[in-house]
Write a protein that holds these residues in place. Structure first.
Motif, short mmCIF file in Angstrom:
data_model
loop_
_atom_site.label_atom_id
_atom_site.label_comp_id
_atom_site.label_asym_id
_atom_site.label_seq_id
_atom_site.Cartn_x
_atom_site.Cartn_y
_atom_site.Cartn_z
N GLU A 14 43.63 21.54 45.47
CA GLU A 14 42.31 21.62 43.87
C GLU A 14 42.27 20.86 43.53
O GLU A 14 42.54 19.77 43.71
CB GLU A 14 42.86 23.33 43.37
CG GLU A 14 44.29 22.72 42.98
CD GLU A 14 44.58 24.33 41.74
OE1 GLU A 14 43.18 25.01 41.43
OE2 GLU A 14 45.81 24.47 41.03
N THR A 16 35.60 28.54 35.90
CA THR A 16 34.50 29.62 35.12
C THR A 16 33.51 28.27 34.71
O THR A 16 32.61 29.07 34.61
CB THR A 16 36.13 29.59 34.05
OG1 THR A 16 36.50 31.17 35.14
CG2 THR A 16 34.75 30.43 33.09
N ILE A 75 39.22 32.53 39.59
CA ILE A 75 38.05 33.42 39.81
C ILE A 75 37.00 33.44 40.15
O ILE A 75 36.24 34.24 41.46
CB ILE A 75 37.72 34.90 38.47
CG1 ILE A 75 39.58 34.57 37.27
CG2 ILE A 75 36.99 35.09 38.34
CD1 ILE A 75 40.20 35.67 38.41
N THR A 76 36.61 31.79 40.20
CA THR A 76 35.47 31.81 40.22
C THR A 76 35.34 31.54 41.79
O THR A 76 34.60 32.30 42.55
CB THR A 76 34.74 30.62 40.04
OG1 THR A 76 35.32 30.85 38.44
CG2 THR A 76 33.14 30.61 39.99
N ARG A 124 45.08 38.85 36.38
CA ARG A 124 46.04 36.91 35.95
C ARG A 124 46.53 37.17 35.21
O ARG A 124 47.29 35.58 35.57
CB ARG A 124 44.57 36.29 36.78
CG ARG A 124 45.32 34.96 37.30
CD ARG A 124 43.84 33.78 37.50
NE ARG A 124 43.81 33.03 36.69
CZ ARG A 124 42.30 32.12 36.84
NH1 ARG A 124 42.09 32.14 38.04
NH2 ARG A 124 41.95 31.98 35.81
#
Ligand SMILES: Cc1ncc(COP(=O)(O)O)c(C=O)c1O
Length: 292
Positions: A190, A254, A217-218, A62
């Motif tokens: 978000e 994260t 990523i989570t 990323r």
């Protein structure tokens, strides 16, 4: 040293990295750094559990994507970058840590335009964390909704975070933990520093990973955990009113892992407690990241 604490009887401290040097004291960068003057840079936050960095490859991938969105050529290959982060993290000796990595375009006399040959400035720190018990997440969190007036490159993890900062401060001032972004058309994207999921009638939904959100990523691992647990999942746009009719709502990140919302804009979510599916995902994710 900036921070010290007792962790399992051992004194832990922040450790820093700046352009090849590892330091115990906070390093200084040029006042002409473009990160300082323009927010011209990219970053990552990587969590370690039990002495191992979680999802390092995803973060590095990323980082390179973010850099390419802002026309920044990184001074390393992805493999070299991963090694640099791992070597630094291992020296920090923090089993539970947040590693912050920031790469700015470099320092030059202030000018909006830049030279492509500039030397990027690579900065990292490893900060010891207290590993939170499950009960911390199970307690539930509160959010407010705020207008999402950000730019259309939210997929790039850049250090230009002013909009997110102001949104999160508004949430804090309202006694809440997070701000949920809602666009002009009512679309929920978000949160200030996390992704958002809702569950309605057993179906888990989150905003598609396009240019309006940072593809967490989570988020990616939570979707995997949902599939493994047989939870029906859809990448689907939903709207502000859906927040108030949802059975369950949670954020992911994260550092926030899976954090259930029990109140949004002063209204109770579901029955006011983290829901059954959220708890299943939370427990499953919590164990997965710690089983390294
Ligand atoms: C705006 C935004 N969305 C989502 C996330 C979650 O991303 P990740 O799960 O990779 O931490 C973050 C994390 O900082 C964020 O800043």
């Amino acid at each position: 040293m900036m921070l010290e604490k007792i962790h399992g009887g051992v004194v832990m401290a922040l450790l820093y990295y700046l352009d090849g040097e590892i330091l115990e004291e906070e390093p200084k960068v040029s006042a002409q750094d473009r990160g300082y003057n323009f927010g011209d840079g990219v970053y990552e936050v990587i969590r370690s559990y039990r002495g191992k960095l979680f999802a390092l490859e995803d973060h590095v991938e990323r980082l390179f994507r973010s850099a390419s969105y802002i026309d920044l050529k990184l001074p390393y290959s992805p493999d070299e970058m991963s090694k640099l982060i791992t070597d630094f993290y291992n020296k920090s000796g923090n089993p539970e840590a947040a590693v912050y990595l920031q790469i700015t375009r470099g320092a030059a006399v202030r000018n909006h335009t830049y030279e492509r040959g500039m030397k990027p400035v690579v900065f990292m720190y490893s900060k010891p964390l207290d590993d939170k018990p499950l009960s911390y997440y199970e307690g539930g969190f509160k959010a407010i909704t705020v207008h999402d007036g950000r730019w259309d490159m939210c997929q790039a993890k850049t250090i230009c975070l002013l909009y997110n900062i102001l949104a999160k401060q508004k949430a804090k001032d309202a006694g809440c933990d997070e701000a949920i972004f809602v666009r002009d058309n009512g679309e929920v994207t978000e949160c200030g520093s996390s992704n958002l999921f809702i569950i309605k009638d057993g179906i888990l939904k989150t905003h598609p990973a396009d240019n309006r959100i940072l593809s967490g990523i989570t988020r990616k691992y939570v979707i995997e955990v949902a599939r493994k647990n047989g939870v029906h999942f859809r990448n689907e746009i939903f709207y502000k009113e859906d927040l108030f009719t949802a059975d369950e709502v949670f954020m992911t990140g994260t550092l926030s892992e899976i954090s259930p919302f029990v109140e949004i804009d002063g209204k109770t979510v579901g029955n006011g407690k983290p829901g059954e599916i959220t708890l299943k995902l939370l427990h499953s994710f919590y164990e997965m990241v710690r089983s390294v």
